[in-house]
Design an enzyme around this catalytic site. Structure first.
Site, PDB file in Angstrom:
ATOM      1  N   SER A 155       0.641  -1.204   0.101  1.00 24.34           N
ATOM      2  CA  SER A 155      -0.183   0.043  -0.045  1.00 24.34           C
ATOM      3  C   SER A 155       0.886   1.199   0.193  1.00 24.34           C
ATOM      4  CB  SER A 155      -0.941  -0.119   1.339  1.00 24.34           C
ATOM      5  OG  SER A 155      -1.585   1.270   1.340  1.00 24.34           O
ATOM      6  N   TYR A 168      -1.585  -1.367  10.546  1.00 22.10           N
ATOM      7  CA  TYR A 168      -1.633  -1.428   9.134  1.00 22.10           C
ATOM      8  C   TYR A 168      -0.571  -0.794   8.358  1.00 22.10           C
ATOM      9  CZ  TYR A 168      -3.620  -1.217   4.570  1.00 22.10           C
ATOM     10  OH  TYR A 168      -3.790  -1.291   2.857  1.00 22.10           O
TER      11      TYR A 168
END
Ligand code: NAP
Length: 279
Positions: A155, A168
């Site tokens: 990401s 995350y």
């Protein structure tokens, strides 16, 4: 006379679809994973698709077989569970896997001290170990066969510290670095490794996000669809690109993270993620 691109492809092939090979997609029951599975099926690959929800996977498998005539095997697996993960890894290690899309992932929002510790630990298992274990499982046969493609869903969030998204962002930093390091090791092996590092993609993962805050921060026209992310990712894997960054916000985040000191970036993105969490 073949073009330079064609020569490059001949030197480092991602295997073409074949009857005994399987392309694997984790997190295939929705979002980017479903789109990857669909795009691979459209390109003629037989598949193994996995996620936790068996019925959803069965419906997807039936639809893909019907539409594209490919074989689709379903593996319901909770990748947080080390024993279920090991079983899947053992199977993949013993099969002819042409492509692995290590894509399953989840996110939490909020200050880590206020989040459920068990949920945060599970996130590390899913996002980091769930990718690492499966990649390690398929590598030996791919290297031996001098062919294969590994697409890792990291990401843009893995490029910088992100307060209110700490676990995350950290797992995605691990994946971003793992993918690009592995690619360096496999440079002349015939195995392609590409990192997918998107910004916001419209999928179920953003259900926990305050959608009015998200739309205020990123206007609708800047969101990327899962189908677009899947297509450009598989094209990039075919060309053995190091990283594919679909969407303007993700590209802007990547550039900002390259040039701004982390001490400046952290509080800026922290404020944004606090708003996304409804704070
Ligand atoms: N959407 C974005 O804006 C965005 C941005 C950057 C990166 N990414 C990354 O792209 C990947 C896909 O994201 P997405 O937006 O498509 O997410 P999504 O719509 O939430 O889908 C996540 C997939 O992972 C599966 N999954 C979740 N927990 C699992 C578990 N414990 N074991 C096995 N499978 C599990 C889910 O299936 P089941 O519920 O059936 O298990 C689902 O198929 C993720 O790694 C994410 O971090 C997404």
């Amino acid at each position: 006379m073949p073009s330079r691109v064609a020569l490059y492809d001949l030197r480092m092939p991602v295997p073409a679809p074949s009857s005994d090979a399987r392309a694997v997609v984790t997190g295939a029951s929705q979002g980017i994973g479903e789109a990857l599975a669909t795009e691979l099926a459209a390109r003629g690959h037989n598949l193994i698709i996995t996620a936790r929800r068996e019925e959803v996977l069965n419906n997807l498998a039936a639809g893909l077989t019907d539409k594209y005539g490919v074989d689709v095997e379903v593996r319901p697996v909770d990748l947080v569970d080390p024993s279920q993960r090991a079983k899947l890894a053992d199977e993949l290690a013993s099969r002819n896997i042409s492509v692995l899309c290590a894509n399953a992932g989840n996110a939490t929002l909020g200050p880590v001290a206020e989040l459920d510790p068990a949920g945060e630990r599970a996130l590390v298992q899913l996002n980091a170990a769930g990718v690492h274990d499966l990649v390690l499982a398929v590598l030996p046969r791919m290297i031996e066969g001098k062919a294969g493609g590994i697409l890792i869903s990291g990401s843009a969030a893995g490029n910088s510290p992100i307060p209110h998204n700490a676990t995350y962002a950290s797992t995605k930093a691990f994946l971003n670095t793992f993918s690009e390091s592995l690619r360096g090791e496999l440079r002349s092996s015939g195995v392609h490794v590409t990192l997918l590092a998107p910004g916001p993609v419209r999928t179920g993962m953003l259900e926990s996000v305050d959608s009015s805050a998200a739309t205020k921060l990123v206007p609708n026209y800047l969101w990327v669809s899962a189908e677009y992310a899947a297509k450009v990712s598989l094209d990039a894997l075919g060309r053995n690109k190091m990283r594919v960054v679909p969407g303007v916000p993700a590209k802007a985040m990547s550039v900002a993270n390259q040039y701004l000191p982390r001490g400046i970036v952290a509080p800026m993105v922290g404020r944004v993620y606090k708003k996304l969490g409804g704070g």
